[in-house]
Design a protein around this motif. Structure first.
Motif, mmCIF file in Angstrom:
data_model
loop_
_atom_site.group_PDB
_atom_site.id
_atom_site.type_symbol
_atom_site.label_atom_id
_atom_site.label_comp_id
_atom_site.label_asym_id
_atom_site.label_seq_id
_atom_site.Cartn_x
_atom_site.Cartn_y
_atom_site.Cartn_z
ATOM 1 N N ARG A 1 0.492 -0.752 0.347
ATOM 2 C CA ARG A 1 -0.246 0.178 0.088
ATOM 3 C C ARG A 1 0.992 1.346 -0.038
ATOM 4 O O ARG A 1 0.596 2.178 -0.218
ATOM 5 C CB ARG A 1 -1.122 0.050 1.279
ATOM 6 N N ASP B 1 2.518 1.607 -3.433
ATOM 7 C CA ASP B 1 1.490 1.876 -4.225
ATOM 8 C C ASP B 1 0.750 3.378 -4.171
ATOM 9 O O ASP B 1 1.252 4.183 -5.541
ATOM 10 C CB ASP B 1 -0.300 1.114 -4.195
ATOM 11 N N GLU C 1 -3.388 1.906 -7.328
ATOM 12 C CA GLU C 1 -3.503 0.509 -7.237
ATOM 13 C C GLU C 1 -3.401 -0.212 -7.730
ATOM 14 O O GLU C 1 -3.862 -1.538 -7.486
ATOM 15 C CB GLU C 1 -5.428 0.757 -6.782
ATOM 16 N N LEU C 2 -2.490 -0.339 -8.828
ATOM 17 C CA LEU C 2 -1.845 -1.487 -9.731
ATOM 18 C C LEU C 2 -0.882 -2.348 -8.982
ATOM 19 O O LEU C 2 -1.533 -3.987 -8.563
ATOM 20 C CB LEU C 2 -1.514 -0.621 -10.602
ATOM 21 N N ILE D 1 -2.107 -3.036 -5.082
ATOM 22 C CA ILE D 1 -2.225 -3.652 -4.444
ATOM 23 C C ILE D 1 -2.988 -4.791 -5.147
ATOM 24 O O ILE D 1 -3.401 -5.376 -4.802
ATOM 25 C CB ILE D 1 -3.409 -2.651 -3.645
ATOM 26 N N ASP D 2 -3.533 -4.073 -6.567
ATOM 27 C CA ASP D 2 -4.588 -5.516 -7.324
ATOM 28 C C ASP D 2 -3.580 -6.732 -7.595
ATOM 29 O O ASP D 2 -4.149 -7.803 -7.443
ATOM 30 C CB ASP D 2 -4.669 -4.852 -8.558
ATOM 31 N N LEU D 3 -2.701 -6.530 -7.647
ATOM 32 C CA LEU D 3 -1.504 -8.298 -7.431
ATOM 33 C C LEU D 3 -1.090 -8.316 -6.307
ATOM 34 O O LEU D 3 -0.495 -10.319 -6.854
ATOM 35 C CB LEU D 3 -0.152 -7.516 -8.285
ATOM 36 N N TRP D 4 -1.133 -7.687 -5.838
ATOM 37 C CA TRP D 4 -0.671 -8.498 -4.222
ATOM 38 C C TRP D 4 -0.983 -9.249 -3.891
ATOM 39 O O TRP D 4 -0.338 -10.805 -3.568
ATOM 40 C CB TRP D 4 -0.869 -6.860 -3.249
ATOM 41 N N TYR E 1 -2.403 -12.434 -5.272
ATOM 42 C CA TYR E 1 -1.962 -13.472 -6.693
ATOM 43 C C TYR E 1 -0.421 -13.752 -5.918
ATOM 44 O O TYR E 1 0.039 -14.612 -5.706
ATOM 45 C CB TYR E 1 -1.376 -12.453 -7.828
ATOM 46 N N ARG F 1 -12.221 -12.406 -0.500
ATOM 47 C CA ARG F 1 -13.749 -12.834 -1.143
ATOM 48 C C ARG F 1 -15.223 -12.365 -0.261
ATOM 49 O O ARG F 1 -16.508 -11.852 -1.037
ATOM 50 C CB ARG F 1 -14.277 -12.311 -2.849
#
Length: 314
Positions: free
Chosen positions: A61, A64, A71-72, A74-77, A79, A98
């Motif tokens: 965070r 980022d 948030e690129l 954060i979106d990868l984290w 995975y 989720r």
């Protein structure tokens, strides 16, 4: 930076590549980015090369935000951190991250969502899939990062039924276990968390083979996950999920009500504290030996009997 994620590639390598491109675009050195994120520059180098420990969610965070990644990272984290876990558990972790509702029966240990760091370390240290000390740190960090969601804005409804054995097994020793039980009592105060205990006296039941977790996803789908010591099984077929839901409903009926469950947790915690204050047999023997070696004392025989003093001859 908009390339699609290849599920066959290393997510850590993809994360490192994106981090390096963001850093280069910002015209910053690894040392400068490290200073912004309050870590050493070599840590940034490790992330970019996908070596060393994987990034925590907190570090992700910060990176980022400081690199204006929108948030690129954060979106990868998610995975990236799932790579620290065995393949058979990664799909379940993705779903649970989720899920709107999480209902779990914990048969042998406290679930990861409620573990203390010390408890998690003790438990993960004996995992057969553990590669080395670095992998252990990755697993611990990933497990603790998952807990952030429990108190976040998208917090799920969490309902956990503990088998009594999960509370009485002193994972990590008495002090670690006491802190873990204290955390359970504290987390039970959260409005979205319900805890029940299935006492020994209830006998056999339909989930004795291992742990069971039921998830309700944002789209309304229900999935079930069963887990043993070294493997897990994710079930999405509606008929099978319904069967597991019935098993969980029966466990709910068999378990103590929430308030009585918390009373039992307190009782176990107090019993652990009393046991911890009693010296072990070897410790008692050592203390007795010290006392007997003092002036006027008596020594112990090798078999534990006393050697009487000789009376002076008349």
């Amino acid at each position: 930076m908009a390339k699609a994620i290849d599920p066959q590639s290393s997510m850590a390598a993809l994360f490192g590549s994106r981090l390096r491109k963001l850093r280069d675009a910002a015209g910053l050195t690894q040392t400068e980015v490290g200073a912004l994120a309050h870590v050493v520059g070599s840590r940034i180098a490790q992330l970019e090369r996908a070596t060393g420990a994987k990034p925590t969610l907190e570090l992700t965070r910060v990176l980022d935000r400081e690199l204006v990644a929108d948030e690129l990272l954060i979106d990868l984290w998610p995975y990236v951190y799932r790579e620290a876990f065995p393949d058979w558990s990664q799909a379940f972790i993705a779903y649970s991250a989720r899920a709107r509702v999480i209902r779990e029966y914990a048969s042998h240990a406290v679930p990861g969502l409620l573990q203390t760091p010390a408890y998690a370390r003790a438990l993960l240290s004996v995992g057969h899939s553990l590669r080395d000390a670095e992998h252990l740190e990755e697993r611990i960090a990933a497990r603790l990062d998952r807990q952030v969601r429990l108190t976040g804005p998208d917090r799920p409804e969490l309902w956990i039924i503990f088998d009594e054995s999960a509370l009485r097994r002193p994972v990590g020793g008495p002090e670690v276990m006491r802190a873990q039980l204290e955390k359970l009592l504290k987390m039970a105060e959260e409005p979205n968390i319900t805890i029940q205990v299935l006492p020994f006296e209830e006998g056999e039941h339909g989930a004795m083979g291992g742990s069971l977790t039921m998830l309700v996803l944002p789209d309304g789908r229900h999935v079930a996950y069963t887990e043993g010591a070294h493997s897990g099984q994710l079930t999405e077929e509606p008929h099978e999920v319904e069967r597991f839901a019935l098993v969980y409903d029966r466990l709910t009926a068999m378990a103590l009500p929430p308030l009585l469950s918390l009373d039992l947790i307190r009782s176990v915690m107090e019993a652990n504290s009393r046991a911890a204050s009693v010296p072990s047999r070897s410790e008692r023997r050592r203390l007795a030996q010290q006392q007997l070696q003092q002036p006027g004392g008596r020594q112990l025989r090798a078999g534990g009997g006393r050697i009487p003093r000789r009376r002076p001859r008349p």
